[in-house]
Design a protein around this motif. Structure first.
Motif, PDB file in Angstrom:
ATOM      1  N   TYR A 115     -30.671  15.330  32.407  1.00  0.00           N
ATOM      2  CA  TYR A 115     -29.694  14.505  31.699  1.00  0.00           C
ATOM      3  C   TYR A 115     -29.533  15.058  30.297  1.00  0.00           C
ATOM      4  O   TYR A 115     -30.515  15.300  29.590  1.00  0.00           O
ATOM      5  N   LEU A 116     -28.271  15.257  29.874  1.00  0.00           N
ATOM      6  CA  LEU A 116     -27.953  15.720  28.533  1.00  0.00           C
ATOM      7  C   LEU A 116     -27.082  14.686  27.839  1.00  0.00           C
ATOM      8  O   LEU A 116     -26.109  14.190  28.428  1.00  0.00           O
ATOM      9  N   GLU A 117     -27.412  14.394  26.594  1.00  0.00           N
ATOM     10  CA  GLU A 117     -26.668  13.421  25.798  1.00  0.00           C
ATOM     11  C   GLU A 117     -26.546  13.967  24.379  1.00  0.00           C
ATOM     12  O   GLU A 117     -27.517  14.480  23.823  1.00  0.00           O
ATOM     13  N   LEU A 118     -25.371  13.882  23.797  1.00  0.00           N
ATOM     14  CA  LEU A 118     -25.121  14.409  22.456  1.00  0.00           C
ATOM     15  C   LEU A 118     -24.533  13.312  21.583  1.00  0.00           C
ATOM     16  O   LEU A 118     -23.543  12.680  21.946  1.00  0.00           O
ATOM     17  N   VAL A 119     -25.162  13.078  20.412  1.00  0.00           N
ATOM     18  CA  VAL A 119     -24.746  11.971  19.543  1.00  0.00           C
ATOM     19  C   VAL A 119     -24.817  12.406  18.091  1.00  0.00           C
ATOM     20  O   VAL A 119     -25.699  13.172  17.693  1.00  0.00           O
ATOM     21  N   LYS A 120     -23.870  11.928  17.305  1.00  0.00           N
ATOM     22  CA  LYS A 120     -23.894  12.124  15.853  1.00  0.00           C
ATOM     23  C   LYS A 120     -23.403  10.853  15.177  1.00  0.00           C
ATOM     24  O   LYS A 120     -22.343  10.325  15.534  1.00  0.00           O
ATOM     25  N   ASP A 121     -24.193  10.365  14.234  1.00  0.00           N
ATOM     26  CA  ASP A 121     -23.838   9.163  13.462  1.00  0.00           C
ATOM     27  C   ASP A 121     -23.482   7.993  14.371  1.00  0.00           C
ATOM     28  O   ASP A 121     -22.540   7.232  14.103  1.00  0.00           O
ATOM     29  N   GLY A 122     -24.198   7.861  15.488  1.00  0.00           N
ATOM     30  CA  GLY A 122     -23.993   6.736  16.392  1.00  0.00           C
ATOM     31  C   GLY A 122     -22.853   6.882  17.369  1.00  0.00           C
ATOM     32  O   GLY A 122     -22.615   5.987  18.183  1.00  0.00           O
ATOM     33  N   THR A 123     -22.133   8.005  17.321  1.00  0.00           N
ATOM     34  CA  THR A 123     -21.020   8.247  18.246  1.00  0.00           C
ATOM     35  C   THR A 123     -21.458   9.265  19.294  1.00  0.00           C
ATOM     36  O   THR A 123     -22.000  10.319  18.948  1.00  0.00           O
ATOM     37  N   TYR A 124     -21.209   8.934  20.554  1.00  0.00           N
ATOM     38  CA  TYR A 124     -21.598   9.808  21.656  1.00  0.00           C
ATOM     39  C   TYR A 124     -20.428  10.704  22.043  1.00  0.00           C
ATOM     40  O   TYR A 124     -19.289  10.246  22.171  1.00  0.00           O
ATOM     41  N   TYR A 125     -20.728  11.980  22.228  1.00  0.00           N
ATOM     42  CA  TYR A 125     -19.709  12.972  22.556  1.00  0.00           C
ATOM     43  C   TYR A 125     -19.995  13.575  23.923  1.00  0.00           C
ATOM     44  O   TYR A 125     -21.153  13.620  24.368  1.00  0.00           O
ATOM     45  N   ASN A 126     -18.937  14.046  24.576  1.00  0.00           N
ATOM     46  CA  ASN A 126     -19.084  14.642  25.897  1.00  0.00           C
ATOM     47  C   ASN A 126     -19.801  15.987  25.777  1.00  0.00           C
ATOM     48  O   ASN A 126     -19.281  16.920  25.168  1.00  0.00           O
ATOM     49  N   PRO A 127     -20.994  16.113  26.354  1.00  0.00           N
ATOM     50  CA  PRO A 127     -21.739  17.369  26.239  1.00  0.00           C
ATOM     51  C   PRO A 127     -20.990  18.588  26.782  1.00  0.00           C
ATOM     52  O   PRO A 127     -21.216  19.704  26.315  1.00  0.00           O
ATOM     53  N   VAL A 128     -20.115  18.376  27.739  1.00  0.00           N
ATOM     54  CA  VAL A 128     -19.379  19.501  28.332  1.00  0.00           C
ATOM     55  C   VAL A 128     -18.571  20.246  27.276  1.00  0.00           C
ATOM     56  O   VAL A 128     -18.400  21.460  27.367  1.00  0.00           O
ATOM     57  N   PHE A 129     -18.085  19.541  26.266  1.00  0.00           N
ATOM     58  CA  PHE A 129     -17.239  20.155  25.248  1.00  0.00           C
ATOM     59  C   PHE A 129     -18.023  20.831  24.132  1.00  0.00           C
ATOM     60  O   PHE A 129     -17.454  21.584  23.340  1.00  0.00           O
ATOM     61  N   TYR A 130     -19.325  20.557  24.052  1.00  0.00           N
ATOM     62  CA  TYR A 130     -20.091  21.041  22.902  1.00  0.00           C
ATOM     63  C   TYR A 130     -21.348  21.823  23.259  1.00  0.00           C
ATOM     64  O   TYR A 130     -21.971  22.414  22.379  1.00  0.00           O
ATOM     65  N   ILE A 131     -21.742  21.813  24.518  1.00  0.00           N
ATOM     66  CA  ILE A 131     -22.929  22.553  24.946  1.00  0.00           C
ATOM     67  C   ILE A 131     -22.484  23.608  25.956  1.00  0.00           C
ATOM     68  O   ILE A 131     -21.846  23.290  26.961  1.00  0.00           O
TER      69      ILE A 131
END
Length: 272
Positions: A115-131
């Motif tokens: 499981y991959l999860e990406l968050v910044k300042d409390g906002t969750y982003y789609n890992p597909v777009f950034y990893i």
């Protein structure tokens, strides 16, 4: 936001079983955000940090199982969960070469998953777009469409895409069931004259193939999809890169890495 490194040596985009996004929770009827992606992987696969930064948390929960959280200097955090084991501790510095653990099936995983999860300042982003994704597949061989024999096989199979599932069907005139489809495609492409066999019958004329050696054009078998009184109950044609073409309803390409197909997987075979 920058693009982070792949955490595993795998083209994991092809093996996502649950995507980031909103869904309706059947238990509550509420719309919820699935905050990351679930990736089907082989158990024991090494997981590397996707960023240069620091381990901010490690632990265990009933949902995530064993997990690690890393954070970079911009405050972006990535969670890696369902790990079999954890190889780092909170507070240590990591780089994209640091192994943080290995994949497993801990927590609520439905099989060996990452499981991959990406968050910044409390906002969750789609890992597909950034990893970034890696290279290679779970199953050997990848796609082999340049091979003339395999090309004939799939040219024949694709003629019948979107035709409905019909129990006992074995020709374009009647449409197909799963074994009727595979039997017909192999026979009429000239690759192997099978006649009309059941799923178990097709398995019985094949030589088993190890998953890591499976190639496009091999046959994939499943068990327990219905009460058939014999082990093999469903069959499809492996297309490489975690996909098969099979007579579901309708005939279609399908990922073999969904929890359903993973839980019913029986084996690969190559006609004798």
């Amino acid at each position: 936001m920058q693009t982070y490194a792949t955490p595993i040596e795998l083209n994991w985009y092809s093996y996502i079983s649950t995507y980031y996004g909103y869904f309706v929770n059947n238990a509550t009827g509420q719309t919820e955000l699935h905050r990351g992606v679930e990736i089907n992987v082989k158990e024991g696969t090494e997981v590397q940090s996707a960023m240069n930064g620091t381990v901010t948390a490690t632990g265990y929960s009933g949902t995530f199982g064993n997990y690690v959280v890393t954070q970079d200097e911009d405050g972006v955090q990535i969670k890696y969960a369902h790990l079999q084991n954890i190889a780092v501790s909170e507070g240590v510095a990591v780089t994209t070469d640091t192994i943080i653990g290995t994949t497993g099936s801990t927590g609520s995983a439905t099989g060996s998953q990452l499981y991959l999860e990406l968050v910044k300042d409390g906002t969750y982003y789609n890992p597909v777009f950034y990893i970034a994704t890696g290279e290679g597949g779970l199953y050997g061989g990848g796609s082999s469409y340049d091979d003339e024999t395999v090309q004939r096989l799939f040219t024949e199979a694709e003629k019948y895409l979107v035709m409905p599932y019909v129990w006992g069907g074995s020709s374009p005139e009647t449409s197909f069931d799963c074994s009727g489809f595979v039997s017909y495609v192999f026979t009429n492409s000239g690759v192997c004259n099978m006649g009309r066999l059941t799923a178990q019958g097709i398995y019985n004329i094949c030589t088993p193939v190890a998953p890591e050696e499976a190639k496009a054009g091999d046959i994939i078998f499943f068990t327990g999809t219905y009460a058939a009184g014999e082990p093999v109950t469903h069959v499809g044609i492996y297309a490489g890169d975690g996909q098969m073409i099979h007579c579901g309803d309708p005939i279609q390409y399908t990922s073999i890495n969904s929890p359903y197909w993973q839980s019913h997987f029986y084996g690969f075979g190559r006609p004798n």
